[in-house]
Design a protein around this motif. Structure first.
Motif, PDB file in Angstrom:
ATOM      1  N   SER A  28       0.807  -1.116  -0.135  1.00 20.98           N
ATOM      2  CA  SER A  28      -0.048  -0.009  -0.164  1.00 20.98           C
ATOM      3  C   SER A  28       0.939   1.151  -0.021  1.00 20.98           C
ATOM      4  CB  SER A  28      -0.832   0.000   1.353  1.00 20.98           C
ATOM      5  OG  SER A  28      -0.418   0.288   2.504  1.00 20.98           O
ATOM      6  N   ALA A  29       2.320   1.232   0.188  1.00 20.34           N
ATOM      7  CA  ALA A  29       3.064   2.313   0.462  1.00 20.34           C
ATOM      8  C   ALA A  29       2.540   3.205   1.629  1.00 20.34           C
ATOM      9  CB  ALA A  29       3.137   3.039  -0.950  1.00 20.34           C
ATOM     10  N   GLN A  30       1.854   2.529   2.501  1.00 23.44           N
ATOM     11  CA  GLN A  30       1.625   3.472   3.678  1.00 23.44           C
ATOM     12  C   GLN A  30       1.644   2.664   4.902  1.00 23.44           C
ATOM     13  OE1 GLN A  30      -2.206   4.626   2.428  1.00 23.44           O
ATOM     14  NE2 GLN A  30      -1.643   6.727   2.392  1.00 23.44           N
ATOM     15  N   LEU A  31       2.164   3.324   6.220  1.00 22.01           N
ATOM     16  CA  LEU A  31       2.108   2.567   7.457  1.00 22.01           C
ATOM     17  C   LEU A  31       1.451   3.549   8.347  1.00 22.01           C
ATOM     18  CD1 LEU A  31       5.860   1.365   7.739  1.00 22.01           C
ATOM     19  CD2 LEU A  31       3.968   0.214   7.345  1.00 22.01           C
ATOM     20  N   LYS A  32       0.634   2.847   9.334  1.00 19.63           N
ATOM     21  CA  LYS A  32       0.154   3.518  10.411  1.00 19.63           C
ATOM     22  C   LYS A  32       1.124   4.327  11.069  1.00 19.63           C
ATOM     23  CE  LYS A  32      -3.738   0.270  10.977  1.00 19.63           C
ATOM     24  NZ  LYS A  32      -4.150  -0.786  11.639  1.00 19.63           N
ATOM     25  N   THR A  33       1.136   5.441  11.637  1.00 18.22           N
ATOM     26  CA  THR A  33       2.053   6.303  12.434  1.00 18.22           C
ATOM     27  C   THR A  33       2.195   5.626  13.876  1.00 18.22           C
ATOM     28  OG1 THR A  33       0.299   7.767  13.694  1.00 18.22           O
ATOM     29  CG2 THR A  33       1.236   8.397  11.407  1.00 18.22           C
ATOM     30  N   PRO A  34       3.311   5.759  14.524  1.00 17.55           N
ATOM     31  CA  PRO A  34       3.583   5.187  15.850  1.00 17.55           C
ATOM     32  C   PRO A  34       2.318   5.657  16.803  1.00 17.55           C
ATOM     33  CG  PRO A  34       5.638   5.917  15.046  1.00 17.55           C
ATOM     34  CD  PRO A  34       4.544   6.298  13.889  1.00 17.55           C
ATOM     35  N   GLN A  35       1.750   6.813  16.736  1.00 19.57           N
ATOM     36  CA  GLN A  35       0.924   7.329  17.570  1.00 19.57           C
ATOM     37  C   GLN A  35      -0.259   6.344  17.299  1.00 19.57           C
ATOM     38  OE1 GLN A  35      -0.295  11.531  17.014  1.00 19.57           O
ATOM     39  NE2 GLN A  35      -0.281  11.799  19.360  1.00 19.57           N
ATOM     40  N   THR A  36      -0.670   6.199  15.963  1.00 28.19           N
ATOM     41  CA  THR A  36      -1.771   5.473  15.544  1.00 28.19           C
ATOM     42  C   THR A  36      -1.782   4.005  16.368  1.00 28.19           C
ATOM     43  OG1 THR A  36      -2.285   6.598  13.507  1.00 28.19           O
ATOM     44  CG2 THR A  36      -3.573   4.710  13.800  1.00 28.19           C
ATOM     45  N   VAL A  37      -0.846   3.249  16.386  1.00 29.60           N
ATOM     46  CA  VAL A  37      -0.357   1.991  16.968  1.00 29.60           C
ATOM     47  C   VAL A  37      -0.708   2.091  18.444  1.00 29.60           C
ATOM     48  CG1 VAL A  37       1.129   0.190  17.138  1.00 29.60           C
ATOM     49  CG2 VAL A  37       1.166   1.575  14.858  1.00 29.60           C
ATOM     50  N   CYS A  38      -0.032   3.193  19.039  1.00 33.27           N
ATOM     51  CA  CYS A  38      -0.174   3.584  20.381  1.00 33.27           C
ATOM     52  C   CYS A  38      -1.777   3.281  20.827  1.00 33.27           C
ATOM     53  CB  CYS A  38       0.462   4.822  20.986  1.00 33.27           C
ATOM     54  SG  CYS A  38       2.172   4.591  20.851  1.00 33.27           S
ATOM     55  N   TYR A  39      -2.424   3.889  20.087  1.00 34.91           N
ATOM     56  CA  TYR A  39      -3.936   4.280  20.629  1.00 34.91           C
ATOM     57  C   TYR A  39      -4.531   2.811  20.353  1.00 34.91           C
ATOM     58  CZ  TYR A  39      -3.085   9.279  20.796  1.00 34.91           C
ATOM     59  OH  TYR A  39      -2.624  10.420  21.262  1.00 34.91           O
ATOM     60  N   ILE A  77       3.171  -4.642  27.024  1.00 38.26           N
ATOM     61  CA  ILE A  77       3.207  -4.490  25.536  1.00 38.26           C
ATOM     62  C   ILE A  77       4.352  -4.621  24.924  1.00 38.26           C
ATOM     63  CG2 ILE A  77       3.001  -2.465  24.150  1.00 38.26           C
ATOM     64  CD1 ILE A  77       1.087  -1.273  26.259  1.00 38.26           C
ATOM     65  N   ILE A  78       4.402  -5.646  23.789  1.00 38.44           N
ATOM     66  CA  ILE A  78       5.682  -5.780  23.217  1.00 38.44           C
ATOM     67  C   ILE A  78       5.448  -5.101  21.620  1.00 38.44           C
ATOM     68  CG2 ILE A  78       7.206  -7.521  22.101  1.00 38.44           C
ATOM     69  CD1 ILE A  78       6.127  -9.565  24.054  1.00 38.44           C
ATOM     70  N   ALA A  79       6.108  -4.092  21.546  1.00 39.29           N
ATOM     71  CA  ALA A  79       5.966  -3.279  20.341  1.00 39.29           C
ATOM     72  C   ALA A  79       7.358  -2.657  19.563  1.00 39.29           C
ATOM     73  CB  ALA A  79       4.964  -2.252  20.542  1.00 39.29           C
ATOM     74  N   HIS A  80       7.423  -2.070  18.539  1.00 44.17           N
ATOM     75  CA  HIS A  80       8.421  -1.511  17.893  1.00 44.17           C
ATOM     76  C   HIS A  80       9.025  -0.427  18.716  1.00 44.17           C
ATOM     77  CE1 HIS A  80      10.278   0.951  14.786  1.00 44.17           C
ATOM     78  NE2 HIS A  80      10.299  -0.140  14.166  1.00 44.17           N
ATOM     79  N   PRO A  81      10.279  -0.208  18.555  1.00 43.36           N
ATOM     80  CA  PRO A  81      10.969   0.993  19.331  1.00 43.36           C
ATOM     81  C   PRO A  81      10.397   2.116  19.479  1.00 43.36           C
ATOM     82  CG  PRO A  81      12.482  -0.421  18.519  1.00 43.36           C
ATOM     83  CD  PRO A  81      11.064  -1.031  17.859  1.00 43.36           C
ATOM     84  N   THR A 109      10.503  -3.766  24.279  1.00 42.88           N
ATOM     85  CA  THR A 109      10.615  -3.738  22.836  1.00 42.88           C
ATOM     86  C   THR A 109      11.091  -4.979  21.878  1.00 42.88           C
ATOM     87  OG1 THR A 109      11.964  -1.535  23.464  1.00 42.88           O
ATOM     88  CG2 THR A 109      12.373  -2.386  21.065  1.00 42.88           C
ATOM     89  N   SER A 110      10.372  -4.779  20.830  1.00 45.02           N
ATOM     90  CA  SER A 110      10.431  -6.084  20.105  1.00 45.02           C
ATOM     91  C   SER A 110      11.461  -5.709  18.707  1.00 45.02           C
ATOM     92  CB  SER A 110       9.095  -6.433  19.138  1.00 45.02           C
ATOM     93  OG  SER A 110       8.767  -5.418  18.065  1.00 45.02           O
ATOM     94  N   ASN A 111      11.707  -6.967  18.072  1.00 41.10           N
ATOM     95  CA  ASN A 111      12.793  -6.637  17.022  1.00 41.10           C
ATOM     96  C   ASN A 111      12.155  -6.870  15.739  1.00 41.10           C
ATOM     97  OD1 ASN A 111      15.374  -6.808  18.578  1.00 41.10           O
ATOM     98  ND2 ASN A 111      15.005  -9.128  19.046  1.00 41.10           N
ATOM     99  N   ASP A 112      10.648  -6.686  15.693  1.00 44.10           N
ATOM    100  CA  ASP A 112      10.173  -6.935  14.456  1.00 44.10           C
ATOM    101  C   ASP A 112      10.261  -5.377  13.751  1.00 44.10           C
ATOM    102  OD1 ASP A 112       8.051  -6.830  12.462  1.00 44.10           O
ATOM    103  OD2 ASP A 112       7.199  -8.537  13.442  1.00 44.10           O
ATOM    104  N   TYR A 144       2.303  -5.459  16.790  1.00 42.72           N
ATOM    105  CA  TYR A 144       2.577  -5.396  18.322  1.00 42.72           C
ATOM    106  C   TYR A 144       1.816  -6.787  19.017  1.00 42.72           C
ATOM    107  CZ  TYR A 144      -2.200  -3.755  18.259  1.00 42.72           C
ATOM    108  OH  TYR A 144      -3.705  -3.656  18.023  1.00 42.72           O
ATOM    109  N   ASP A 145       2.134  -7.103  20.239  1.00 45.44           N
ATOM    110  CA  ASP A 145       1.395  -7.938  21.010  1.00 45.44           C
ATOM    111  C   ASP A 145       1.166  -7.594  22.365  1.00 45.44           C
ATOM    112  OD1 ASP A 145       1.374 -10.383  19.572  1.00 45.44           O
ATOM    113  OD2 ASP A 145       3.624 -10.020  19.396  1.00 45.44           O
TER     114      ASP A 145
END
Length: 484
Positions: A406-417, A437-441, A470-473, A479-480
């Protein structure tokens, strides 16, 4: 040099660059591991007949049996009777001559036809037919009739079969047509002889490699040289040309320089640009090219070009340069199907007509059939370009595993919520002691900084502690949420 052909060959891959005035116009790539079988001719054996589908599976000696539909079984043109049911036409265990018309895809086997066609440089031989056709790209009816008569006069009385005259034959001599005709009929004779000795399943004829097809199809009157960077393959192409395309022999030369051939002529850089969404124009304008499943859209922008006179002149000059750039990008990227070009809006009718004429002239150099419509009421030009092979991007690239193309990623803030909503949802269903919470740095950093108060509020709301890990993904959307 007006026209050069650069041939870069390794055991794994063959790459061809068609150059005009030092600039790549076409890029062709063929990989050994993914070389198709379309055009191959087999002596096959019918493995199974499916009356309900009016089809048969034919064993070609490949990983999967190939598929033959009753509609792809050749019948004489003068026969007006409807095709016979496949169970009355074929029988299990029967051997027959077939040609692959579609490569295997996924779990599906190759698709076959019993109508054989063998392509040469100027002609396509149809040994089961008796008529002479002409490529649809030759539009002049007088020229079409002339070509039919020329080929008809060259066919010996003892030769069976028909021919299709290819577009490149429009300006060729009778001597070259005769040489092509003799090569094709001799090849068919050898195939028939091989059939009588072969035990099915057996590969009788394999379509030419990319390097050989270049010698056969791409050498024109304005070709200056063909540079091959492999000594062994240069010798093989010389041998092939000597037997089938002697006119190409003077142009073949071996490149032995220390610097890679594609680097020397700037082709590697052009390939990288051809994989980019943005194409910069010399004037300062640029193109944005988006390729989707259904169509390709090309948007033209003035960018940093401000012109010297007035806005209309700036737009006209940008569109004029873009018309030639778009035509080249279609060839370079091998874009096919429906293509929409959004030129910058022009107020003057004469400017629109000039752009359309220049665009058609630039497209006329394309080897692939193109149909162009004029400007629509919205200022768009619609065209179709025949799909002959995969686009350059589809050959060299694959969808991003993070954005799924899609050439688009959700922003870190969107993932936080999203994570916080998930925690509240789970807390209402299960009586957990704590959440982790296990998530991207980028996401965990946001929780520790700007969203730290938000995280604390959610922890207070559910009455449970929340910890971070922090995850290595590499995917910032992944996230998990673990609860105990």
């Amino acid at each position: 040099m007006n026209n050069q052909i650069l041939v870069n060959i390794t055991p794994q891959e063959t790459r061809i660059a068609i150059m005009e005035l030092g600039v790549p116009q076409e890029i062709h790539v063929e990989r050994s591991s993914a070389r198709g079988i379309v055009g191959n001719i087999y002596w096959g054996r019918v493995a199974r007949i499916l009356p309900g589908m009016q089809s048969a599976f034919v064993d070609l000696g490949l990983e999967r049996a190939a598929f033959l539909h009753v509609g792809d079984i050749w019948t004489p043109r003068h026969t007006d009777n409807p095709p016979r049911p496949i169970e009355k036409t074929l029988s299990e265990g029967q051997t027959l001559l077939v040609q692959v018309i579609k490569d295997p895809i996924g779990t599906k086997g190759a698709r076959l036809s019993t109508q054989i066609s063998i392509a040469g440089r100027y002609l396509v031989y149809l040994p089961q037919e008796n008529h002479i056709g002409v490529s649809q790209r030759i539009e002049s009816e007088d020229e079409r009739q002339t070509l039919r008569e020329r080929v008809q006069n060259l066919i010996p009385h003892c030769t069976q079969g028909g021919f299709i005259v290819r577009t490149v034959a429009e300006s060729t001599s009778d001597k070259e047509l005769r040489h092509d005709l003799e090569y094709l009929t001799q090849l068919w004779t050898e195939l028939q002889a091989a059939c009588r000795q072969a035990t099915a399943p057996y590969l009788l004829y394999q379509d030419l490699s990319l390097g050989q097809r270049v010698i056969r199809d791409f050498v024109m009157e304005d070709t200056d040289r063909i540079m091959v960077d492999s000594r062994e393959n240069h010798a093989k192409l010389m041998e092939f040309a000597q037997h089938y395309c002697p006119h190409a022999l003077p142009f073949l030369e071996h490149y032995s320089g220390a610097r890679p051939l594609f680097d020397l002529f700037g082709v590697e850089e052009e390939i990288e640009k051809a994989l980019s969404r943005r194409v910069d124009l010399k004037s300062g304008g640029y193109l944005i090219i988006d390729q989707t499943e259904a169509m390709t859209t090309i948007d033209i922008n003035t960018g940093g070009f401000v012109g010297h006179r007035n806005f209309d002149e700036t737009v006209f000059k940008t569109n004029l340069e873009a018309a030639h750039a778009v035509a080249r990008q279609l060839r370079l990227r091998n874009l096919g199907g429906i293509i929409i070009v959004d030129f910058i809006d022009m107020d003057l009718e004469e400017h629109q007509q000039t752009i359309l004429e220049e665009f058609r002239k630039a497209l006329a150099r394309d080897r692939t059939r193109i149909t162009v419509n004029g400007f629509t009421s919205l200022g768009l030009i619609e065209l179709t370009r025949k799909r002959t092979r995969e686009s350059l991007a589809h050959v060299l690239c694959e969808p991003c595993p993070c954005c799924k193309g899609s050439a688009q990623l959700k922003t870190p803030q969107t993932v936080c919520y999203e994570i916080l909503r998930e925690i509240v949802r789970v807390a209402r269903q299960y009586d957990a002691r704590e959440f982790r919470i296990i998530a991207h740095p980028l996401v965990t950093d946001l929780f520790l900084d700007e969203e730290s108060q938000t995280l604390a509020n959610v922890s207070d709301f559910i009455g449970k502690p929340i910890t971070l890990q922090t995850s290595n993904d590499p995917n910032q959307e992944q996230y998990d949420v673990i609860f105990t």
